[in-house]
Design a protein around this motif. Structure first.
Motif, short mmCIF file in Angstrom:
data_model
loop_
_atom_site.label_atom_id
_atom_site.label_comp_id
_atom_site.label_asym_id
_atom_site.label_seq_id
_atom_site.Cartn_x
_atom_site.Cartn_y
_atom_site.Cartn_z
N PRO A 106 3.35 -9.78 -0.57
CA PRO A 106 3.30 -10.93 -1.47
C PRO A 106 3.02 -10.56 -2.93
CG PRO A 106 1.34 -10.84 -0.08
CD PRO A 106 2.29 -9.81 0.45
N GLY A 107 2.51 -9.34 -3.19
CA GLY A 107 2.14 -8.96 -4.55
C GLY A 107 3.29 -8.62 -5.46
N HIS A 108 4.37 -8.07 -4.91
CA HIS A 108 5.55 -7.66 -5.70
C HIS A 108 6.80 -8.18 -5.00
CE1 HIS A 108 3.38 -3.88 -7.51
NE2 HIS A 108 3.03 -4.98 -8.10
N GLN A 109 7.34 -9.27 -5.50
CA GLN A 109 8.53 -9.86 -4.88
C GLN A 109 9.52 -10.30 -5.94
OE1 GLN A 109 9.75 -10.40 -1.76
NE2 GLN A 109 8.10 -9.15 -0.92
N GLY A 110 10.75 -9.85 -5.80
CA GLY A 110 11.82 -10.34 -6.65
C GLY A 110 12.26 -9.38 -7.73
N LEU A 111 13.08 -9.90 -8.64
CA LEU A 111 13.63 -9.09 -9.72
C LEU A 111 12.53 -8.65 -10.68
CD1 LEU A 111 16.35 -8.03 -10.83
CD2 LEU A 111 16.40 -10.07 -12.30
N ALA A 112 12.54 -7.36 -11.03
CA ALA A 112 11.51 -6.80 -11.90
C ALA A 112 12.15 -5.84 -12.90
CB ALA A 112 10.47 -6.06 -11.07
N HIS A 113 11.43 -5.54 -13.97
CA HIS A 113 11.86 -4.51 -14.92
C HIS A 113 10.84 -3.38 -14.83
CE1 HIS A 113 14.55 -3.64 -18.45
NE2 HIS A 113 13.70 -2.63 -18.47
N VAL A 114 11.29 -2.24 -14.35
CA VAL A 114 10.37 -1.14 -14.07
C VAL A 114 10.71 0.09 -14.88
CG1 VAL A 114 9.97 -1.99 -11.72
CG2 VAL A 114 11.76 -0.27 -12.11
N THR A 115 9.73 0.95 -15.01
CA THR A 115 9.89 2.27 -15.60
C THR A 115 9.68 3.30 -14.50
OG1 THR A 115 9.18 1.61 -17.81
CG2 THR A 115 8.90 3.93 -17.23
N ARG A 116 10.58 4.27 -14.42
CA ARG A 116 10.46 5.35 -13.45
C ARG A 116 10.44 6.68 -14.20
NH1 ARG A 116 14.86 2.70 -9.17
NH2 ARG A 116 13.37 1.19 -8.26
N TRP A 117 9.46 7.50 -13.87
CA TRP A 117 9.29 8.76 -14.61
C TRP A 117 8.84 9.83 -13.64
CZ3 TRP A 117 6.01 12.62 -16.26
CH2 TRP A 117 6.37 13.28 -17.46
N ILE A 118 9.43 11.01 -13.77
CA ILE A 118 9.04 12.17 -12.98
C ILE A 118 8.83 13.34 -13.94
CG2 ILE A 118 9.70 13.82 -11.19
CD1 ILE A 118 11.37 11.65 -9.91
N GLY A 119 7.70 14.02 -13.78
CA GLY A 119 7.41 15.21 -14.56
C GLY A 119 7.04 16.36 -13.65
N GLN A 120 7.21 17.57 -14.14
CA GLN A 120 6.92 18.76 -13.35
C GLN A 120 6.07 19.74 -14.15
OE1 GLN A 120 10.36 20.97 -11.93
NE2 GLN A 120 9.23 21.59 -10.11
N ALA A 121 5.03 20.26 -13.50
CA ALA A 121 4.19 21.27 -14.13
C ALA A 121 4.97 22.58 -14.21
CB ALA A 121 2.91 21.46 -13.32
N SER A 122 4.81 23.28 -15.29
CA SER A 122 5.51 24.55 -15.48
C SER A 122 5.14 25.52 -14.37
CB SER A 122 5.16 25.16 -16.83
OG SER A 122 5.60 24.30 -17.87
N ALA A 123 6.14 26.22 -13.87
CA ALA A 123 5.89 27.17 -12.77
C ALA A 123 5.22 28.43 -13.30
CB ALA A 123 7.22 27.52 -12.12
#
Length: 199
Positions: free
Chosen positions: A182-199
């Motif tokens: 019930p907390g998140h339902q329907g059309l939304a505008h989201v940000t998606r981000w992925i980062g990686q620590a240096s090997a």
């Protein structure tokens, strides 16, 4: 009883028991048997799912009620997770102790956000991944969930600054349809981000 204890005290699961769809779509990036930290895991839907995939999971949250429900869900799914009660205002993982950090809709006030994000990033081992989905400021045009305070909503540029020590793997924002209890339902505008620590 804090805000989230009150939210999680109601019957059922506020955000459902299924994992976040973006996390599911990105989980192939995680190496087998990873140590995964899930801050703000609430009632445990993401941490329990990750444990079902064979990862070693630490679910951290500021709600004792949520974490108790997370442990119950883990028991029902016949997996084990470690739970840690803490506040991201001052809580930090041990440096270089996790292979991944997963943040789904963990919205922090500006006064603590950048410092908290940097502490979480410092918990990544070399090559470790940070996987994040959150609401974008344009979410204020929708009624599908999230804070109503624009200062607590995230753009890719803001996250790029917060996680400047990580190498950017993905940065995107746009519309998505949420089906998360019930907390998140329907059309939304989201940000998606992925980062990686240096090997």
């Amino acid at each position: 009883m804090n805000f989230w204890d009150q939210n999680f005290s109601v019957a059922g699961f506020k955000y459902g028991t299924a994992p976040n769809a973006f996390l599911v779509g990105q989980a192939h990036r995680l190496k087998r048997g990873s140590d995964v930290l899930v801050p703000g895991d609430g009632e445990g839907r993401n941490g329990v799912w990750l444990a079902q995939q064979g990862h070693r999971v630490t679910a951290m949250d500021g709600s004792a009620v949520g974490l108790q429900k997370a442990q119950q869900l883990a028991a029902e799914r016949d997996v084990r997770i470690e739970t840690v009660l803490g506040d991201l205002t001052d809580w930090a993982p041990a440096p270089a102790s996790f292979d991944a950090v997963v943040l789904t809709f963990v919205h922090l006030p500006p006064a603590i956000r950048a410092r908290a994000h940097r502490r979480l990033a410092a918990g990544l081992r070399p090559g470790g991944l940070l996987i994040l989905e959150a609401f974008h400021p344009l979410q204020l045009q929708h009624r599908s969930g999230g804070p109503k305070d624009v200062s607590m909503l995230y753009t890719p540029a803001l996250l790029r600054d917060d996680f400047a020590g990580l190498d950017e793997v993905m940065a995107w924002h746009g519309e998505a349809t949420l089906d998360e209890g019930p907390g998140h339902q329907g059309l939304a505008h989201v940000t998606r981000w992925i980062g990686q620590a240096s090997a």
